[in-house]
Design a protein around this motif. Structure first.
Motif, PDB file in Angstrom:
ATOM      1  N   MET A   1      -6.386   5.314  10.941  1.00  0.00           N
ATOM      2  CA  MET A   1      -6.663   6.582  10.278  1.00  0.00           C
ATOM      3  C   MET A   1      -7.015   6.364   8.801  1.00  0.00           C
ATOM      4  O   MET A   1      -7.966   6.905   8.277  1.00  0.00           O
ATOM      5  CB  MET A   1      -5.451   7.484  10.387  1.00  0.00           C
ATOM      6  N   ARG A 151       1.190  24.013  11.012  1.00  0.00           N
ATOM      7  CA  ARG A 151       0.538  23.279  12.102  1.00  0.00           C
ATOM      8  C   ARG A 151       1.130  23.765  13.429  1.00  0.00           C
ATOM      9  O   ARG A 151       2.273  24.255  13.459  1.00  0.00           O
ATOM     10  CB  ARG A 151       0.811  21.769  12.034  1.00  0.00           C
ATOM     11  N   ALA A 191      -2.819  20.454  17.118  1.00  0.00           N
ATOM     12  CA  ALA A 191      -2.897  19.136  17.760  1.00  0.00           C
ATOM     13  C   ALA A 191      -2.428  19.307  19.197  1.00  0.00           C
ATOM     14  O   ALA A 191      -1.351  19.843  19.446  1.00  0.00           O
ATOM     15  CB  ALA A 191      -1.995  18.143  17.023  1.00  0.00           C
ATOM     16  N   ALA A 392       2.011  17.759  15.978  1.00  0.00           N
ATOM     17  CA  ALA A 392       1.618  18.511  14.790  1.00  0.00           C
ATOM     18  C   ALA A 392       2.238  17.930  13.522  1.00  0.00           C
ATOM     19  O   ALA A 392       1.591  17.829  12.483  1.00  0.00           O
ATOM     20  CB  ALA A 392       2.034  19.975  14.949  1.00  0.00           C
ATOM     21  N   ARG A 394       3.175  14.862  12.933  1.00  0.00           N
ATOM     22  CA  ARG A 394       2.542  13.588  12.561  1.00  0.00           C
ATOM     23  C   ARG A 394       1.230  13.848  11.822  1.00  0.00           C
ATOM     24  O   ARG A 394       0.899  13.177  10.853  1.00  0.00           O
ATOM     25  CB  ARG A 394       2.294  12.738  13.811  1.00  0.00           C
ATOM     26  N   HIS A 395       0.526  14.847  12.277  1.00  0.00           N
ATOM     27  CA  HIS A 395      -0.726  15.252  11.636  1.00  0.00           C
ATOM     28  C   HIS A 395      -0.462  15.673  10.187  1.00  0.00           C
ATOM     29  O   HIS A 395      -1.156  15.252   9.253  1.00  0.00           O
ATOM     30  CB  HIS A 395      -1.309  16.411  12.449  1.00  0.00           C
ATOM     31  N   GLU A 399      -1.327  13.576   6.347  1.00  0.00           N
ATOM     32  CA  GLU A 399      -2.158  14.157   5.285  1.00  0.00           C
ATOM     33  C   GLU A 399      -1.483  15.409   4.736  1.00  0.00           C
ATOM     34  O   GLU A 399      -1.926  16.534   4.987  1.00  0.00           O
ATOM     35  CB  GLU A 399      -3.553  14.512   5.829  1.00  0.00           C
TER      36      GLU A 399
END
Ligand SMILES: [Zn+2]
Length: 423
Positions: A1, A151, A191, A392, A394-395, A399
């Motif tokens: 990533m 998220r 996600a 979600a 981890r997303h 960032e």
């Protein structure tokens, strides 16, 4: 990533925030020195990001240790930093045919609220997703966290591609743009993945598999399925059929599979509804509703009390699960195998020795020493929802951008879908 080279200043800043927030997520309260050791960042960078994230409400000072409480060499107070658990929230939506669950989770992934939802038209993907988005929105509002929900994670029983399409799922979902539909309904990033991908993500990223290179998650509940994470990457099959262990024909099972018609499918022996039925039979109980799983715990209690028939049934199930783990070991040989499912967790003391013995006995070179391990889910009965939320989380932690945008206070499309919310 992330690439090591070529990051601009903004990218570097996001990466450093990610390192610090994730370190706090995994280690809990930490001093600035702890954070420097864990992340490799300089003291100046850590101070700047900690101050910035304190201002933004993401982290907080939780404790100041004075000189008297520490070692004599400490000449000044040590400040511990921690996440603010209710700074941000994520939602989870798990869809399993006619049954679904929605959850609200704090910044650590812990379940703040969870609800089971009956799906009215499980074959109608669009209306199901719209209705579940409405359920989640309603629960986020009721819990008072809608504006801080940043998220959403969603999982299904089936295969999901990288673009968020449900390629295939139970029952009769094909090429459903599920991430787009949920994003349209909720207005925040979504996600989505296979249910077992959520389980293995949670274990590898947040649970027993942190720091472990290869992790397999095996869920035994409505069926039996697995997912594998290697070096933080969850393996996806070419046709999205990976990890589906239920229809392997296993020695010692004589039943005809209700789904595929073969004789001896693994899931006809291990899934909860079948196991509960067998348990009632052993316990001499009259038939209850088909989805009554409470007999399983009564069976475990009888087995613990020395009932031979109860113990034999538990052992048979454990052997079949051990066989499934041996299959995974023969192909991937992961370092850690994590088994989940409500009826796994509640009987783990009985199941574990047999599962482990059988997976070693059935897998290659059974007499050689090995260091791979089997454990029960880190998240108990919440494993599926926390797994779903972890997609979600981890997303976000990869960032952690600011400003944070949550669910809109007054969505434009509320009225159009109100009637479907009742499900
Ligand atoms: Zn079958």
């Amino acid at each position: 990533m992330f690439r090591d080279n070529g990051l601009n200043a903004a990218g570097q800043r996001v990466r450093n925030r990610s390192l610090i927030l994730r370190s706090l997520l995994l280690r809990g309260p930490s001093s600035r020195q702890d954070l420097a050791a864990a992340t490799g960042l300089t003291a100046a960078t850590i101070s700047r990001i900690v101050d910035e994230t304190i201002r933004q409400g993401l982290v907080q000072v939780v404790e100041s240790r004075g000189p008297s409480s520490g070692a004599p060499r400490l000449g000044r107070p040590t400040t511990l930093i921690d996440l603010v658990p209710d700074s941000v929230f994520v939602g989870s939506i798990y869809i399993a045919g006619e049954k679904a669950q929605v959850g609200v989770h704090d910044a650590r992934g812990e379940v703040v609220a969870a609800h089971r939802v009956a799906v009215a038209e499980p074959e109608d993907a669009e209306s199901t997703l719209v209705a579940l988005a409405g359920e989640l929105r309603a629960h986020a509002r009721r819990t008072g966290v809608a504006e801080r929900m940043i998220r959403v994670g969603a999982t299904v029983l089936g295969g999901v591609d990288e673009a968020g399409f449900v390629v295939v799922a139970h029952p009769n979902w094909h090429d459903v743009p599920a991430a787009d539909i949920l994003h349209r309904e909720l207005g925040i990033p979504v996600a989505i993945g296979r249910m077992q991908h959520g389980l293995v993500t949670a274990e590898a990223w947040l649970g027993a598999g942190v720091g472990v290179r290869s992790v397999a998650a095996v869920d035994v509940s409505d069926g039996i399925g697995a997912a594998i994470s290697i070096d933080g990457r969850v393996i996806s099959g070419f046709d999205h059929r990976e990890g589906q262990l239920g229809h392997f024909v296993v020695p010692g099972i004589d039943r005809v599979c209700r789904l595929c018609g073969l004789r001896g499918c693994l899931q006809e022996q291990v899934r909860d509804s079948v196991f509960a039925r067998d348990a009632r039979s052993v316990l001499g109980e009259t038939a209850q509703a088909d989805d009554d799983r409470t007999a399983i715990d009564r069976l475990y209690d009888a087995a613990r009390g020395g009932d031979t028939a109860a113990r034999d049934l538990v052992t048979a199930r454990a052997r079949h699960i051990g066989y499934a783990l041996a299959l995974i070991t023969a192909i991937v040989d992961p370092e850690l195998l994590v088994v989940s499912g409500p009826s796994i967790v509640s009987g783990w003391d009985l199941l574990e020795p047999v599962i482990n013995e059988e997976r070693i006995r059935r897998s290659p070179l059974p007499h050689e020493r090995r260091t791979s391990r089997v454990t029960a889910s880190s998240f108990g009965a919440d494993a599926v929802l926390i797994g779903t939320a972890s997609l979600a989380l981890r997303h976000f932690y990869a960032e952690p951008e600011v400003p944070l945008v949550g669910l809109e206070p007054t969505p434009a499309n509320t009225s159009a879908h109100d009637e479907q919310r009742s499900l």
